[in-house]
Structures are given as structure tokens and as C-alpha cells.
Design a protein around this motif. Sequence first.
Motif, PDB file in Angstrom:
ATOM      1  N   LEU A   1     -11.446 -10.499   4.572  1.00  0.00           N
ATOM      2  CA  LEU A   1     -11.010  -9.626   5.662  1.00  0.00           C
ATOM      3  C   LEU A   1     -11.696  -8.275   5.486  1.00  0.00           C
ATOM      4  N   TYR A   2     -12.497  -7.872   6.456  1.00  0.00           N
ATOM      5  CA  TYR A   2     -13.205  -6.596   6.393  1.00  0.00           C
ATOM      6  C   TYR A   2     -12.444  -5.552   7.197  1.00  0.00           C
ATOM      7  N   ILE A   3     -12.250  -4.395   6.585  1.00  0.00           N
ATOM      8  CA  ILE A   3     -11.607  -3.272   7.260  1.00  0.00           C
ATOM      9  C   ILE A   3     -12.623  -2.137   7.312  1.00  0.00           C
ATOM     10  N   GLY A   4     -12.978  -1.735   8.523  1.00  0.00           N
ATOM     11  CA  GLY A   4     -13.932  -0.654   8.701  1.00  0.00           C
ATOM     12  C   GLY A   4     -13.285   0.697   8.421  1.00  0.00           C
ATOM     13  N   CYS A   5     -14.026   1.564   7.751  1.00  0.00           N
ATOM     14  CA  CYS A   5     -13.540   2.901   7.401  1.00  0.00           C
ATOM     15  C   CYS A   5     -14.592   3.930   7.804  1.00  0.00           C
ATOM     16  N   ALA A   6     -14.156   5.085   8.284  1.00  0.00           N
ATOM     17  CA  ALA A   6     -15.083   6.169   8.594  1.00  0.00           C
ATOM     18  C   ALA A   6     -15.659   6.751   7.306  1.00  0.00           C
ATOM     19  N   ASP A   7     -14.850   6.802   6.239  1.00  0.00           N
ATOM     20  CA  ASP A   7     -15.274   7.339   4.947  1.00  0.00           C
ATOM     21  C   ASP A   7     -14.693   6.448   3.864  1.00  0.00           C
ATOM     22  N   VAL A   8     -15.496   5.561   3.308  1.00  0.00           N
ATOM     23  CA  VAL A   8     -15.002   4.581   2.346  1.00  0.00           C
ATOM     24  C   VAL A   8     -14.559   5.242   1.040  1.00  0.00           C
ATOM     25  N   ASP A   9     -15.184   6.373   0.665  1.00  0.00           N
ATOM     26  CA  ASP A   9     -14.760   7.067  -0.554  1.00  0.00           C
ATOM     27  C   ASP A   9     -13.367   7.675  -0.379  1.00  0.00           C
ATOM     28  N   GLU A  10     -13.108   8.214   0.797  1.00  0.00           N
ATOM     29  CA  GLU A  10     -11.780   8.748   1.105  1.00  0.00           C
ATOM     30  C   GLU A  10     -10.738   7.628   1.083  1.00  0.00           C
ATOM     31  N   ALA A  11     -11.089   6.476   1.660  1.00  0.00           N
ATOM     32  CA  ALA A  11     -10.176   5.330   1.649  1.00  0.00           C
ATOM     33  C   ALA A  11      -9.896   4.883   0.218  1.00  0.00           C
ATOM     34  N   PHE A  12     -10.937   4.805  -0.597  1.00  0.00           N
ATOM     35  CA  PHE A  12     -10.775   4.398  -1.997  1.00  0.00           C
ATOM     36  C   PHE A  12      -9.845   5.365  -2.722  1.00  0.00           C
ATOM     37  N   ASP A  13     -10.073   6.670  -2.561  1.00  0.00           N
ATOM     38  CA  ASP A  13      -9.237   7.671  -3.236  1.00  0.00           C
ATOM     39  C   ASP A  13      -7.780   7.532  -2.826  1.00  0.00           C
ATOM     40  N   GLU A  14      -7.522   7.427  -1.525  1.00  0.00           N
ATOM     41  CA  GLU A  14      -6.138   7.316  -1.053  1.00  0.00           C
ATOM     42  C   GLU A  14      -5.479   6.039  -1.572  1.00  0.00           C
ATOM     43  N   LEU A  15      -6.167   4.924  -1.445  1.00  0.00           N
ATOM     44  CA  LEU A  15      -5.557   3.648  -1.805  1.00  0.00           C
ATOM     45  C   LEU A  15      -5.348   3.505  -3.304  1.00  0.00           C
ATOM     46  N   THR A  16      -6.264   4.027  -4.105  1.00  0.00           N
ATOM     47  CA  THR A  16      -6.041   3.952  -5.553  1.00  0.00           C
ATOM     48  C   THR A  16      -4.900   4.883  -5.971  1.00  0.00           C
ATOM     49  N   ARG A  17      -4.730   6.008  -5.286  1.00  0.00           N
ATOM     50  CA  ARG A  17      -3.549   6.861  -5.550  1.00  0.00           C
ATOM     51  C   ARG A  17      -2.264   6.108  -5.219  1.00  0.00           C
ATOM     52  N   ARG A  18      -2.310   5.230  -4.247  1.00  0.00           N
ATOM     53  CA  ARG A  18      -1.137   4.442  -3.845  1.00  0.00           C
ATOM     54  C   ARG A  18      -0.896   3.253  -4.787  1.00  0.00           C
ATOM     55  N   GLY A  19      -1.847   3.004  -5.706  1.00  0.00           N
ATOM     56  CA  GLY A  19      -1.665   1.934  -6.670  1.00  0.00           C
ATOM     57  C   GLY A  19      -2.611   0.751  -6.533  1.00  0.00           C
ATOM     58  N   LEU A  20      -3.595   0.842  -5.635  1.00  0.00           N
ATOM     59  CA  LEU A  20      -4.547  -0.257  -5.476  1.00  0.00           C
ATOM     60  C   LEU A  20      -5.457  -0.336  -6.691  1.00  0.00           C
ATOM     61  N   HIS A  21      -5.711  -1.548  -7.142  1.00  0.00           N
ATOM     62  CA  HIS A  21      -6.652  -1.786  -8.233  1.00  0.00           C
ATOM     63  C   HIS A  21      -7.950  -2.305  -7.625  1.00  0.00           C
ATOM     64  N   ALA A  22      -9.006  -1.495  -7.756  1.00  0.00           N
ATOM     65  CA  ALA A  22     -10.313  -1.868  -7.213  1.00  0.00           C
ATOM     66  C   ALA A  22     -11.385  -1.059  -7.915  1.00  0.00           C
ATOM     67  N   ASP A  23     -12.588  -1.618  -7.964  1.00  0.00           N
ATOM     68  CA  ASP A  23     -13.732  -0.877  -8.483  1.00  0.00           C
ATOM     69  C   ASP A  23     -14.204   0.102  -7.413  1.00  0.00           C
ATOM     70  N   ALA A  24     -14.831   1.186  -7.852  1.00  0.00           N
ATOM     71  CA  ALA A  24     -15.323   2.220  -6.940  1.00  0.00           C
ATOM     72  C   ALA A  24     -16.307   1.633  -5.926  1.00  0.00           C
ATOM     73  N   PRO A  25     -16.429   2.276  -4.765  1.00  0.00           N
ATOM     74  CA  PRO A  25     -17.362   1.800  -3.743  1.00  0.00           C
ATOM     75  C   PRO A  25     -18.797   1.730  -4.264  1.00  0.00           C
ATOM     76  N   THR A  26     -19.508   0.740  -3.773  1.00  0.00           N
ATOM     77  CA  THR A  26     -20.925   0.563  -4.103  1.00  0.00           C
ATOM     78  C   THR A  26     -21.685   0.288  -2.814  1.00  0.00           C
ATOM     79  N   LEU A  27     -23.003   0.323  -2.921  1.00  0.00           N
ATOM     80  CA  LEU A  27     -23.853   0.011  -1.778  1.00  0.00           C
ATOM     81  C   LEU A  27     -24.145  -1.484  -1.801  1.00  0.00           C
ATOM     82  N   ALA A  28     -23.742  -2.188  -0.756  1.00  0.00           N
ATOM     83  CA  ALA A  28     -23.973  -3.626  -0.648  1.00  0.00           C
ATOM     84  C   ALA A  28     -25.458  -3.887  -0.394  1.00  0.00           C
TER      85      ALA A  28
END
Length: 137
Positions: A87-114
Motif C-alpha cells: 500500500l503506497y501513501i503519497g506524502c508531500a514531504d516524506v522526511d516530515e512524515a517519517f519524523d511524525e510517525l516515528t515520534r508516534r511509535g512507528l518502527h521504520a528505517d529512514a527514508p531512502t531514494l528508490a
Amino acid sequence: MTFAALGMTPLISVFDMPDALRFYREILGFDLVAASPEVQAREGTFSHWVWLRRGQAQIMLNTQFDSNERPAENDPARVAAHGDTVLYIGCADVDEAFDELTRRGLHADAPTLAPYGLRQFSTKDPDGYIIVFQEVR
């Protein structure tokens, strides 16, 4: 005359609705749009179906089992089979999404360039579905 498609809302099957709802609502920040009536079952109090939305992203969750029919543990083969659903979720700023979601408790590796040129990061939900957050510009 042609119709105007207004989006797509996938329906995925979940083993434990309260667990799935905690993930999608508390960690990913989705809001409840609609739900079937709550039931009282051996597994607890829950809705068998929910519709969730965050921004323009939408998803529906449906329980795999009827009330009082859920086994004690999820079938590992079924969870493994979910690995081919992404499931792909489009984001205007993927780094901002990563920061918010990891603060909420999401476990994920930092964004990379596909390899195809878009910045993204991914995670799995409690049922093994892969969720990719991808920067869309």
C-alpha cells in the motif's frame, strides 16, 4: 460520456481489529470515517468493518473471522502471503512524515531514494501488509 474516478479505497483483511485500529489510528494518524456496529465477542468489543482516512489516503479494514470464531493465533502462512500486497501513501514531504510517525511509535528505517527516483520509507502493519510512504512532488 465517461465517469470521474474519485479515488480508490483498498479493503484489507485483519486478524485482530482492535490491534489493527491502534496501529492505523494511533501510530499512522488515520481518522475513523465509518464502522459497522460494535459487537461483543470472546475476542473483545470491536467492529467487523471500519473505513479510515488520513488526508486523501483511505483504507477499509475487515475482520478475517466472525465473532467468537477467531483462533488464538494468526496463521503465519497467511501473514507471509500479505507480503506481496504493498500500500503506497503519497506524502508531500516524506522526511516530515517519517519524523511524525516515528515520534508516534512507528518502527521504520529512514527514508531512502528508490531506484526509480522517489524518496520513501516502509513498514509493515500488524497483519504483515507492507506500507510505503513515498514523496510525491
